[in-house]
Design a protein around this motif. Structure first.
Motif, PDB file in Angstrom:
ATOM      1  N   TYR A  18       0.818  -1.225   0.000  1.00 33.28           N
ATOM      2  CA  TYR A  18       0.000   0.000   0.000  1.00 33.28           C
ATOM      3  C   TYR A  18       0.845   1.265   0.000  1.00 33.28           C
ATOM      4  CZ  TYR A  18      -3.444  -3.455   1.427  1.00 33.28           C
ATOM      5  OH  TYR A  18      -4.229  -4.570   1.490  1.00 33.28           O
ATOM      6  N   GLN A  19       2.190   1.097  -0.009  1.00 38.20           N
ATOM      7  CA  GLN A  19       3.032   2.293   0.082  1.00 38.20           C
ATOM      8  C   GLN A  19       2.912   3.163  -1.169  1.00 38.20           C
ATOM      9  OE1 GLN A  19       7.009   1.280   1.325  1.00 38.20           O
ATOM     10  NE2 GLN A  19       6.292   0.424   3.251  1.00 38.20           N
ATOM     11  N   GLN A  20       2.717   2.521  -2.335  1.00 38.94           N
ATOM     12  CA  GLN A  20       2.581   3.314  -3.579  1.00 38.94           C
ATOM     13  C   GLN A  20       1.407   4.265  -3.475  1.00 38.94           C
ATOM     14  OE1 GLN A  20       3.799   2.346  -7.399  1.00 38.94           O
ATOM     15  NE2 GLN A  20       3.142   0.237  -7.185  1.00 38.94           N
ATOM     16  N   LYS A  21       0.292   3.731  -2.943  1.00 38.88           N
ATOM     17  CA  LYS A  21      -0.945   4.510  -2.876  1.00 38.88           C
ATOM     18  C   LYS A  21      -0.753   5.723  -1.956  1.00 38.88           C
ATOM     19  CE  LYS A  21      -5.887   3.696  -2.327  1.00 38.88           C
ATOM     20  NZ  LYS A  21      -6.872   2.622  -2.113  1.00 38.88           N
ATOM     21  N   SER A  22      -0.171   5.482  -0.778  1.00 39.52           N
ATOM     22  CA  SER A  22       0.007   6.599   0.172  1.00 39.52           C
ATOM     23  C   SER A  22       0.957   7.639  -0.415  1.00 39.52           C
ATOM     24  CB  SER A  22       0.508   6.097   1.524  1.00 39.52           C
ATOM     25  OG  SER A  22       1.745   5.451   1.389  1.00 39.52           O
ATOM     26  N   LEU A  23       2.013   7.170  -1.126  1.00 40.59           N
ATOM     27  CA  LEU A  23       2.968   8.109  -1.714  1.00 40.59           C
ATOM     28  C   LEU A  23       2.338   8.950  -2.823  1.00 40.59           C
ATOM     29  CD1 LEU A  23       6.145   5.909  -2.029  1.00 40.59           C
ATOM     30  CD2 LEU A  23       5.953   8.035  -0.760  1.00 40.59           C
ATOM     31  N   LEU A  24       1.545   8.286  -3.668  1.00 42.27           N
ATOM     32  CA  LEU A  24       0.960   9.013  -4.791  1.00 42.27           C
ATOM     33  C   LEU A  24       0.010  10.096  -4.286  1.00 42.27           C
ATOM     34  CD1 LEU A  24       0.957   9.293  -7.781  1.00 42.27           C
ATOM     35  CD2 LEU A  24      -0.830   7.586  -7.966  1.00 42.27           C
ATOM     36  N   PHE A  25      -0.737   9.771  -3.240  1.00 41.99           N
ATOM     37  CA  PHE A  25      -1.641  10.773  -2.679  1.00 41.99           C
ATOM     38  C   PHE A  25      -0.814  11.920  -2.076  1.00 41.99           C
ATOM     39  CE2 PHE A  25      -3.940  12.819   0.707  1.00 41.99           C
ATOM     40  CZ  PHE A  25      -5.168  13.069   0.123  1.00 41.99           C
ATOM     41  N   GLY A  26       0.229  11.559  -1.333  1.00 41.98           N
ATOM     42  CA  GLY A  26       1.102  12.579  -0.718  1.00 41.98           C
ATOM     43  C   GLY A  26       1.682  13.511  -1.775  1.00 41.98           C
ATOM     44  N   ILE A  27       2.078  12.917  -2.916  1.00 35.78           N
ATOM     45  CA  ILE A  27       2.682  13.699  -4.002  1.00 35.78           C
ATOM     46  C   ILE A  27       1.653  14.631  -4.651  1.00 35.78           C
ATOM     47  CG2 ILE A  27       3.592  13.431  -6.354  1.00 35.78           C
ATOM     48  CD1 ILE A  27       5.164  10.987  -5.218  1.00 35.78           C
ATOM     49  N   THR A  28       0.421  14.120  -4.828  1.00 35.75           N
ATOM     50  CA  THR A  28      -0.632  14.965  -5.429  1.00 35.75           C
ATOM     51  C   THR A  28      -0.899  16.181  -4.540  1.00 35.75           C
ATOM     52  OG1 THR A  28      -1.629  12.936  -6.267  1.00 35.75           O
ATOM     53  CG2 THR A  28      -2.955  14.916  -6.410  1.00 35.75           C
TER      54      THR A  28
END
Length: 404
Positions: free
Chosen positions: A99-109
């Motif tokens: 799930y790290q990809q998902k949390s990172l992508l949201f953080g980046i957005t």
């Protein structure tokens, strides 16, 4: 040079399309990206950013092109420090690797939106008050000084304040609930920790923006170039995260390199401020005639400092020792944490890394073993992970193709 509105519209549309592509193709199915996958996508995003820069060179001229590349490189270099935070936060929340990809992508957005707002505010300030350059210069000099201090807990603190507030305000669950952000518990809507991780990543990132935005304004005051350099850098960040997971420990001299770059840009900003001076108590409000380093020279300084820092870190024995020790501790903890990942191939990858790191630590000899604050405890942790792995092998649970 002013950039026409249609160019802005096309650029923003292109960036939104790239982000949408990421959301649809990369995180719809939770998975752990392989090193090859991360490398290919990382190269692709860097390629897009470089191609865009070449476009700027061709259509905007040499000065604009140089400013864009200097800005992009500086953001890229500073982002390595950002990545350290992005590694610490999911780790301290024990986010399952899938799930790290998902949390990172949201953080980046979120970062992209917050930084865009900061860029426009910064630009408005600069256009209205020339003295803002003094302020930006001082911020960078202070940041450069802070980078040379040993790392403390300030990173986690920043994230934790946001998280504590969120926990107090909302009903939260303990588990990761299949990567959902909200779930229903006892008939009530509840937040999962994944949303808290996103809040922590976004909150901490805003603090980082406060030094990276002045740094890029120190290289170019063209809002279009500032915006595109920041946006392209952010879009490639998630891939880079999975690529340099183990490399961060290796770059032991990076802080010195980044501090040098920030101090250089800080001095450049103050020289620029003197050049534009209108403060009554400096030179009676008249501009001060001082030499300013050109953007080309600045780009050269940034490239040289980064190359020297990275090469010095990679050939350093201390760096090698530190990497093996930090890696072993991280991988052993992850391997023993049953919730870290449900993917058997990922567990096996962690275990193989651990085996290599243990060999490296033993080979280091007594001089470097003292670097591990608790060398015996560390080897004990590694042995526990190995025992756990052997038990899994005995039960026939290793992934296909990994027979020991």
């Amino acid at each position: 040079m002013d950039v026409p509105g249609w160019v802005w519209t096309l650029t923003v549309a292109g960036l939104v399309a790239l982000l949408a592509f990421d959301y649809v193709f990369h995180i719809r199915k939770a998975h752990v990206p392989t090193l090859r996958e991360a490398a290919v996508w990382s190269a692709l995003y860097v390629g897009i950013a470089v191609a865009f820069g070449i476009g700027v060179l061709v259509f905007g001229g040499t000065a604009m092109g140089t400013e864009y590349f200097a800005g992009y490189l500086t953001e890229k270099a500073l982002s390595v420090d950002n990545l350290f935070v992005f590694l610490v936060i999911p780790h301290s929340f024990r986010v399952p690797r899938e799930y790290q990809q998902k949390s990172l992508l949201f953080g980046i957005t979120f970062s992209l939106l917050a930084r865009t707002a900061l860029i426009f505010v910064g630009s408005a300030l600069i256009n209205t008050f020339a003295w803002v350059f003094y302020l930006f210069g001082l911020v960078l000099l202070v940041t450069a000084g802070n980078m040379l201090k040993p790392r403390g807990g300030e990173v986690e603190e920043a994230g934790n304040i946001a998280v504590r507030a969120a926990r107090r305000l909302f009903h939260t669950t303990d588990g990761y609930e299949d990567g959902r952000l909200f779930t229903v518990r006892d008939g009530r809507r509840a937040m999962t920790p994944l949303l808290l991780v996103m809040v922590a990543l976004a909150g901490t990132d805003v603090l980082f923006a406060l030094d990276s935005i002045p740094a890029i304004f120190g290289l170019t005051q063209n809002v279009y170039l500032v915006f595109t350099a920041v946006a392209f850098w952010l879009l490639g960040l998630r891939q880079l995260y999975f690529l340099i997971d183990g490399l961060l420990d290796r770059l032991i001299y990076l802080a010195f390199g980044l501090a040098t770059i920030l101090a250089f840009i800080g001095v450049r900003l103050i020289l620029h401020a003197l050049h534009e001076n209108n403060l009554p108590f400096v030179n009676n409000g008249e501009p001060v005639e001082v030499a300013e380093p050109s953007t080309g020279l600045s780009l050269g300084v940034i490239v040289v400092v980064l190359v020297v820092t990275v090469v010095a870190s990679l050939v350093s024995h201390t760096g090698r020792a530190q990497t093996a020790i930090a890696g072993a501790r991280r991988h052993a903890t992850a391997y023993l944490d049953s919730e870290y990942t449900a993917d058997p191939a990922e567990r096996e990858r962690i275990f193989q890394r651990l085996v290599d790191e243990k060999q490296q630590i033993i080979a280091l000899g007594p001089k470097y073993k003292q670097m591990a604050k608790d060398a015996e405890g560390l080897l004990d942790l590694v042995d526990r992970a190995k025992a756990s792995h052997d038990a899994a092998v005995a039960r026939g649970e290793t992934p296909a193709g990994h027979h020991h």
